[in-house]
Design a protein around this motif. Structure first.
Motif, PDB file in Angstrom:
ATOM      1  N   SER A   1     -33.594  12.730  -8.835  1.00  0.00           N
ATOM      2  CA  SER A   1     -32.188  13.152  -8.742  1.00  0.00           C
ATOM      3  C   SER A   1     -32.065  14.248  -7.699  1.00  0.00           C
ATOM      4  N   PRO A   2     -31.095  14.195  -6.808  1.00  0.00           N
ATOM      5  CA  PRO A   2     -30.180  13.072  -6.725  1.00  0.00           C
ATOM      6  C   PRO A   2     -30.688  12.018  -5.743  1.00  0.00           C
ATOM      7  N   VAL A   3     -30.261  10.766  -5.976  1.00  0.00           N
ATOM      8  CA  VAL A   3     -30.231   9.760  -4.927  1.00  0.00           C
ATOM      9  C   VAL A   3     -28.740   9.437  -4.755  1.00  0.00           C
ATOM     10  N   TRP A   4     -28.406   8.683  -3.727  1.00  0.00           N
ATOM     11  CA  TRP A   4     -26.997   8.391  -3.473  1.00  0.00           C
ATOM     12  C   TRP A   4     -26.815   6.882  -3.334  1.00  0.00           C
ATOM     13  N   LYS A   5     -25.742   6.392  -3.877  1.00  0.00           N
ATOM     14  CA  LYS A   5     -25.387   4.979  -3.723  1.00  0.00           C
ATOM     15  C   LYS A   5     -24.132   4.902  -2.858  1.00  0.00           C
ATOM     16  N   ILE A   6     -24.231   4.117  -1.790  1.00  0.00           N
ATOM     17  CA  ILE A   6     -23.061   3.870  -0.947  1.00  0.00           C
ATOM     18  C   ILE A   6     -22.375   2.607  -1.456  1.00  0.00           C
ATOM     19  N   ASN A   7     -21.078   2.663  -1.613  1.00  0.00           N
ATOM     20  CA  ASN A   7     -20.335   1.448  -1.971  1.00  0.00           C
ATOM     21  C   ASN A   7     -20.089   0.689  -0.665  1.00  0.00           C
ATOM     22  N   ASN A   8     -21.117  -0.086  -0.267  1.00  0.00           N
ATOM     23  CA  ASN A   8     -21.125  -0.651   1.094  1.00  0.00           C
ATOM     24  C   ASN A   8     -19.993  -1.640   1.351  1.00  0.00           C
ATOM     25  N   GLN A   9     -19.732  -2.528   0.383  1.00  0.00           N
ATOM     26  CA  GLN A   9     -18.696  -3.533   0.662  1.00  0.00           C
ATOM     27  C   GLN A   9     -17.322  -2.875   0.759  1.00  0.00           C
ATOM     28  N   HIS A  10     -17.088  -1.897  -0.096  1.00  0.00           N
ATOM     29  CA  HIS A  10     -15.814  -1.168  -0.075  1.00  0.00           C
ATOM     30  C   HIS A  10     -15.682  -0.395   1.242  1.00  0.00           C
ATOM     31  N   LEU A  11     -16.776   0.233   1.670  1.00  0.00           N
ATOM     32  CA  LEU A  11     -16.759   1.005   2.920  1.00  0.00           C
ATOM     33  C   LEU A  11     -16.472   0.086   4.118  1.00  0.00           C
ATOM     34  N   LEU A  12     -17.216  -1.027   4.191  1.00  0.00           N
ATOM     35  CA  LEU A  12     -17.056  -1.915   5.359  1.00  0.00           C
ATOM     36  C   LEU A  12     -15.659  -2.523   5.399  1.00  0.00           C
ATOM     37  N   SER A  13     -15.148  -2.945   4.220  1.00  0.00           N
ATOM     38  CA  SER A  13     -13.834  -3.597   4.243  1.00  0.00           C
ATOM     39  C   SER A  13     -12.720  -2.566   4.462  1.00  0.00           C
ATOM     40  N   SER A  14     -12.892  -1.348   3.943  1.00  0.00           N
ATOM     41  CA  SER A  14     -11.854  -0.326   4.150  1.00  0.00           C
ATOM     42  C   SER A  14     -11.788   0.069   5.627  1.00  0.00           C
ATOM     43  N   TRP A  15     -12.970   0.227   6.258  1.00  0.00           N
ATOM     44  CA  TRP A  15     -12.972   0.599   7.670  1.00  0.00           C
ATOM     45  C   TRP A  15     -12.403  -0.544   8.517  1.00  0.00           C
ATOM     46  N   ARG A  16     -12.727  -1.769   8.124  1.00  0.00           N
ATOM     47  CA  ARG A  16     -12.196  -2.946   8.826  1.00  0.00           C
ATOM     48  C   ARG A  16     -10.658  -2.946   8.753  1.00  0.00           C
ATOM     49  N   ASN A  17     -10.127  -2.691   7.573  1.00  0.00           N
ATOM     50  CA  ASN A  17      -8.664  -2.657   7.416  1.00  0.00           C
ATOM     51  C   ASN A  17      -8.053  -1.546   8.252  1.00  0.00           C
ATOM     52  N   PHE A  18      -8.715  -0.388   8.280  1.00  0.00           N
ATOM     53  CA  PHE A  18      -8.208   0.719   9.097  1.00  0.00           C
ATOM     54  C   PHE A  18      -8.161   0.300  10.580  1.00  0.00           C
ATOM     55  N   LEU A  19      -9.238  -0.331  11.042  1.00  0.00           N
ATOM     56  CA  LEU A  19      -9.273  -0.759  12.457  1.00  0.00           C
ATOM     57  C   LEU A  19      -8.182  -1.799  12.720  1.00  0.00           C
ATOM     58  N   LEU A  20      -8.035  -2.744  11.792  1.00  0.00           N
ATOM     59  CA  LEU A  20      -7.020  -3.801  11.980  1.00  0.00           C
ATOM     60  C   LEU A  20      -5.619  -3.211  12.026  1.00  0.00           C
ATOM     61  N   GLN A  21      -5.348  -2.287  11.094  1.00  0.00           N
ATOM     62  CA  GLN A  21      -4.005  -1.693  11.038  1.00  0.00           C
ATOM     63  C   GLN A  21      -3.671  -0.931  12.316  1.00  0.00           C
ATOM     64  N   ASN A  22      -4.707  -0.438  12.998  1.00  0.00           N
ATOM     65  CA  ASN A  22      -4.484   0.338  14.224  1.00  0.00           C
ATOM     66  C   ASN A  22      -4.757  -0.477  15.489  1.00  0.00           C
ATOM     67  N   ASN A  23      -4.819  -1.798  15.309  1.00  0.00           N
ATOM     68  CA  ASN A  23      -5.074  -2.716  16.442  1.00  0.00           C
ATOM     69  C   ASN A  23      -6.336  -2.362  17.216  1.00  0.00           C
ATOM     70  N   LEU A  24      -7.382  -2.000  16.472  1.00  0.00           N
ATOM     71  CA  LEU A  24      -8.642  -1.599  17.118  1.00  0.00           C
ATOM     72  C   LEU A  24      -9.755  -2.617  16.854  1.00  0.00           C
ATOM     73  N   LEU A  25      -9.427  -3.698  16.154  1.00  0.00           N
ATOM     74  CA  LEU A  25     -10.458  -4.699  15.834  1.00  0.00           C
ATOM     75  C   LEU A  25      -9.987  -6.079  16.259  1.00  0.00           C
ATOM     76  N   ILE A  26     -10.873  -6.784  16.954  1.00  0.00           N
ATOM     77  CA  ILE A  26     -10.594  -8.192  17.269  1.00  0.00           C
ATOM     78  C   ILE A  26     -11.556  -9.012  16.415  1.00  0.00           C
ATOM     79  N   GLU A  27     -10.988  -9.847  15.537  1.00  0.00           N
ATOM     80  CA  GLU A  27     -11.837 -10.642  14.645  1.00  0.00           C
ATOM     81  C   GLU A  27     -12.176 -11.952  15.320  1.00  0.00           C
ATOM     82  N   GLU A  28     -13.274 -11.959  16.015  1.00  0.00           N
ATOM     83  CA  GLU A  28     -13.730 -13.198  16.647  1.00  0.00           C
ATOM     84  C   GLU A  28     -15.193 -13.082  16.990  1.00  0.00           C
TER      85      GLU A  28
END
Ligand SMILES: Cc1cc2nc3c(=O)[nH]c(=O)nc-3n(C[C@H](O)[C@H](O)[C@H](O)COP(=O)(O)OP(=O)(O)OC[C@H]3O[C@@H](n4cnc5c(N)ncnc54)[C@H](O)[C@@H]3O)c2cc1C
Length: 333
Positions: free
Chosen positions: A137-164
């Protein structure tokens, strides 16, 4: 459209790089083709300061983890979410000799802290415990899927991501700029994980094949915040779901789930866990692993404006923040 940086790939490498560059005021476009079985999506994403086996450099590991914790907290603050939680890792020994080795390895950790929830009761109630255990103790757990999808949504909302899928044949590298379709960029950073093998600009033979299988299981009635490890790691995901893995397979042709590994793992769990469980899914992902575990954070060939960040291997969530922090001054110079 003109930007400072074009980033190819939004695994943990592309996510953290785009976050750091945007935070410093640079303009960035990320291009990513979503891949549910990318290493970053399938990972257990635990930051563990203790190396139980093999080479140990506790000071270096603790430094990397400190930077990682700060970075994931900063990213959470930016999006008003929590992507990281502090917890305890309970490591079971397979023999008395292993218990002695484990006890001496915990002495190497500079970060020690007792978290309030002791694992003793959970161990006694839920596990067969023949040879004892240690808790870290301590170790840390990253909520990876939540992090990746939240950052993806942030990029999309700001027109900073091209999904291709980034089409390499549409990319032209000039002496001081990059052109991709209608985009002009001063610099490009390739962060494709194992996708780099198809990248004609990198022409790398540094990768070694390495895949990991994971079971997502349901354990009715098992409510815990702790991570448990014996032959495999059992990580709580919430709602009675757990991540169970993983293996390291060096020879394979496809990412088809390995049925033999699943049978072996279910049997090992039955001999360890007292509760019944149900397998919900079986995932497999390829780690971007290189010979000698070399991490690449550098420019490519003679091009001073073409870069790659890759080779994060088995520890991308742990080491990427520190690698990026050290590399940023060169990248933006
Ligand atoms: C089973 C398992 C458990 C793990 N556990 C841990 C752990 O507990 N702790 C830890 O620190 N690390 C762990 N890791 C390691 C970690 O997951 C990796 O080091 C890390 O995720 C690599 O990230 P990456 O961004 O380099 O690559 P990736 O995650 O592979 O991301 C690459 C991205 O680029 C995209 N891409 C590729 N080519 C193209 C293209 N041409 N066009 C558009 N997009 C493209 C892909 O779709 C993907 O989204 C684990 C890995 C596995 C497999």
């Amino acid at each position: 459209m003109n930007v400072d940086f074009l980033i190819i790939g939004q695994g943990i490498a592309g996510t953290l790089l785009s976050f750091e560059l945007l935070s410093k005021g640079y303009s960035v476009i990320v291009i990513d083709k979503i891949q549910t079985n990318s290493a970053s999506n399938v990972a257990g994403a635990v930051l563990n300061p203790i190396v139980f086996k093999g080479r140990k450099n506790a000071t270096e590991r603790n430094k990397q983890i400190k930077i990682a914790v700060d970075t994931y907290e900063k990213l959470g603050d930016k999006l008003s979410r929590a992507f990281i939680r502090k917890t305890t890792l309970v490591k079971f020994a397979g023999s008395e000799e292993e218990l002695i080795n484990l006890e001496s390895s915990t002495g190497l950790s500079a970060v020690k802290e007792s978290l309030s929830a002791s694992p003793d009761m959970e161990v006694a109630e839920y596990f067969y415990n023949t040879h004892g255990y240690i808790s870290v103790s301590p170790v840390w757990k990253i909520n990876n899927q939540h992090l990746l999808s939240s950052w993806r949504n942030f990029l999309l909302q700001n027109n900073l991501l091209i999904e291709e899928h980034f089409d390499y044949s549409d990319c032209k590298i000039f002496p001081d700029s990059i052109k991709y379709k209608n985009l002009h960029s001063k610099k490009i950073i390739f962060c494709e994980g194992v996708g780099a093998l198809a990248d004609p600009f990198l022409k790398t033979d540094s990768f070694v094949k390495n895949r990991g299988d994971v079971l997502i299981i349901r354990i009715p009635g098992f409510k815990t915040e702790n991570i448990f490890q014996k032959d495999y790691r059992l990580i709580p995901l919430g709602d009675e779901l757990f991540w169970l893995g993983s293996n390291y397979r060096w020879s394979f042709e496809t990412l088809e789930p390995d049925a033999e590994w699943r049978t072996h793992t279910e049997k090992a769990l039955t001999n360890w866990l007292k509760l019944p469980f149900k397998v919900e899914s079986h995932l497999a992902a390829e780690r971007p692993t290189t010979a000698g575990q070399q991490v690449f954070a550098s420019h490519v060939g003679n091009h001073q404006h073409v870069f790659w960040l890759n080779g994060l291997g088995t520890k991308g969530f742990t080491i990427a923040p520190a690698v990026i922090q050290n590399w940023l001054p060169e990248l933006i110079s």
